[in-house]
Scaffold this motif. Structure first.
Motif, PDB file in Angstrom:
ATOM      1  N   LYS A  83      36.573  34.368  39.146  1.00 24.38           N
ATOM      2  CA  LYS A  83      36.136  32.971  39.080  1.00 24.38           C
ATOM      3  C   LYS A  83      36.594  32.206  40.318  1.00 24.38           C
ATOM      4  O   LYS A  83      35.825  31.416  40.891  1.00 24.38           O
ATOM      5  CB  LYS A  83      36.684  32.311  37.816  1.00 24.38           C
ATOM      6  N   GLU A  84      37.807  32.447  40.734  1.00 28.49           N
ATOM      7  CA  GLU A  84      38.348  31.737  41.891  1.00 28.49           C
ATOM      8  C   GLU A  84      37.679  32.196  43.182  1.00 28.49           C
ATOM      9  O   GLU A  84      37.412  31.393  44.086  1.00 28.49           O
ATOM     10  CB  GLU A  84      39.864  31.939  41.945  1.00 28.49           C
TER      11      GLU A  84
ATOM     12  N   GLY B  84      31.413  30.141  47.062  1.00 31.93           N
ATOM     13  CA  GLY B  84      30.398  29.115  46.835  1.00 31.93           C
ATOM     14  C   GLY B  84      30.565  27.950  47.790  1.00 31.93           C
ATOM     15  O   GLY B  84      29.575  27.425  48.325  1.00 31.93           O
ATOM     16  N   LYS B  85      31.794  27.538  48.000  1.00 29.37           N
ATOM     17  CA  LYS B  85      32.043  26.424  48.911  1.00 29.37           C
ATOM     18  C   LYS B  85      31.696  26.805  50.349  1.00 29.37           C
ATOM     19  O   LYS B  85      31.020  26.047  51.064  1.00 29.37           O
ATOM     20  CB  LYS B  85      33.512  26.002  48.832  1.00 29.37           C
TER      21      LYS B  85
ATOM     22  N   LYS C  47      43.919  28.328  41.229  1.00 28.70           N
ATOM     23  CA  LYS C  47      44.112  27.224  40.291  1.00 28.70           C
ATOM     24  C   LYS C  47      45.324  27.422  39.376  1.00 28.70           C
ATOM     25  O   LYS C  47      46.027  26.472  39.042  1.00 28.70           O
ATOM     26  CB  LYS C  47      42.848  27.049  39.429  1.00 28.70           C
TER      27      LYS C  47
ATOM     28  N   PHE D 280      42.240  27.270  45.939  1.00 24.33           N
ATOM     29  CA  PHE D 280      41.457  27.978  44.924  1.00 24.33           C
ATOM     30  C   PHE D 280      42.280  28.772  43.906  1.00 24.33           C
ATOM     31  O   PHE D 280      41.744  29.204  42.885  1.00 24.33           O
ATOM     32  CB  PHE D 280      40.447  28.915  45.604  1.00 24.33           C
TER      33      PHE D 280
ATOM     34  N   ARG E 255      34.618  33.313  43.339  1.00 26.93           N
ATOM     35  CA  ARG E 255      33.277  32.715  43.294  1.00 26.93           C
ATOM     36  C   ARG E 255      33.303  31.276  43.809  1.00 26.93           C
ATOM     37  O   ARG E 255      32.415  30.854  44.555  1.00 26.93           O
ATOM     38  CB  ARG E 255      32.711  32.762  41.873  1.00 26.93           C
ATOM     39  N   GLN E 256      34.315  30.538  43.403  1.00 32.04           N
ATOM     40  CA  GLN E 256      34.434  29.150  43.842  1.00 32.04           C
ATOM     41  C   GLN E 256      34.669  29.069  45.348  1.00 32.04           C
ATOM     42  O   GLN E 256      34.089  28.218  46.039  1.00 32.04           O
ATOM     43  CB  GLN E 256      35.579  28.462  43.083  1.00 32.04           C
ATOM     44  N   PHE E 257      35.502  29.964  45.852  1.00 32.82           N
ATOM     45  CA  PHE E 257      35.776  30.005  47.292  1.00 32.82           C
ATOM     46  C   PHE E 257      34.508  30.325  48.080  1.00 32.82           C
ATOM     47  O   PHE E 257      34.141  29.616  49.020  1.00 32.82           O
ATOM     48  CB  PHE E 257      36.866  31.045  47.579  1.00 32.82           C
TER      49      PHE E 257
END
Length: 203
Positions: free
Chosen positions: A96-97, A103-104, A87, A85, A99-101
């Motif tokens: 943002k990162e 979310g998954k 990126k 994550f 959130r992605q973590f």
């Protein structure tokens, strides 16, 4: 109260409808930390859709959480998270990162938690101990330590429940099989009653 929530208002939203079910035990709890753990576990039972997890996925989650109980295992998990994550590869995670973590994890683990901007800001602030608007590996490790301690008992309880049900189902199946063959044994005609039988009669 629960590691997911870092402000009182957000916590109350998730506990208001369920805290009554455990309020009766509050008088028997000796410490606030113990009471917080009870509330956290009740919340987890409400926000995890265990029924939507396959047995294979449940085993994977438990294995990961159990391995993360050790310092070495937790460090490895954090390393893997940053590898996936982070990126821009700057050694920290931004909003943002994160959130992605989350979310998954929430999707794969069937956690019913809305990732709103307000929620994410509150959570990010709670993880970001030095308030530099970035999440370091050590800060994420501290957060995941609470994550493991809160989630693992619930998933282990679900696995035990499924194991007990499987054992019960097998017991019932064995009973049905026994009854079926017992029925065949006592209702089938003896060989000498069959016109085609050539077995000599002992009579």
């Amino acid at each position: 109260c629960c590691f997911f929530f870092n402000d009182t208002a957000t916590t109350e939203i998730y506990t208001r409808s369920i805290v009554g079910s455990v309020r009766c035990v509050q008088e028997t709890v000796s410490t606030q930390s113990t009471w917080d753990q009870i509330i956290a576990q009740v919340i987890m039972e409400k926000i995890v859709k265990y029924a939507e997890l396959s047995n294979e996925k449940l085993d994977q989650i438990i294995a990961m959480l159990q391995s993360s109980k050790s310092e070495e295992g937790l460090s490895k998990q954090v390393e893997e998270i940053f590898k996936e994550f982070d990126k821009d590869k700057n050694g920290v995670l931004d909003r943002k990162e994160i959130r992605q973590f989350l979310g998954k994890i929430y999707t794969e683990w069937k956690l019913v938690i809305p990732l709103t901007d307000e929620f994410l800001d509150d959570l990010f602030t709670g993880i970001d101990k030095d308030h530099n608007n970035k999440i370091s590996p050590d800060e994420l490790k501290m957060y995941l330590n609470k994550y493991v301690l809160t989630l693992l008992p619930g998933f282990e309880k679900e696995k035990a429940k499924r194991g007990a049900k499987k054992e019960q189902d097998l017991t019932l199946l064995n009973q049905y099989i026994f009854q079926y063959y017992a029925c065949l044994l006592y209702t089938s005609p003896s060989p000498r009653d069959l016109s085609t039988s050539r077995m000599p009669s002992s009579a």
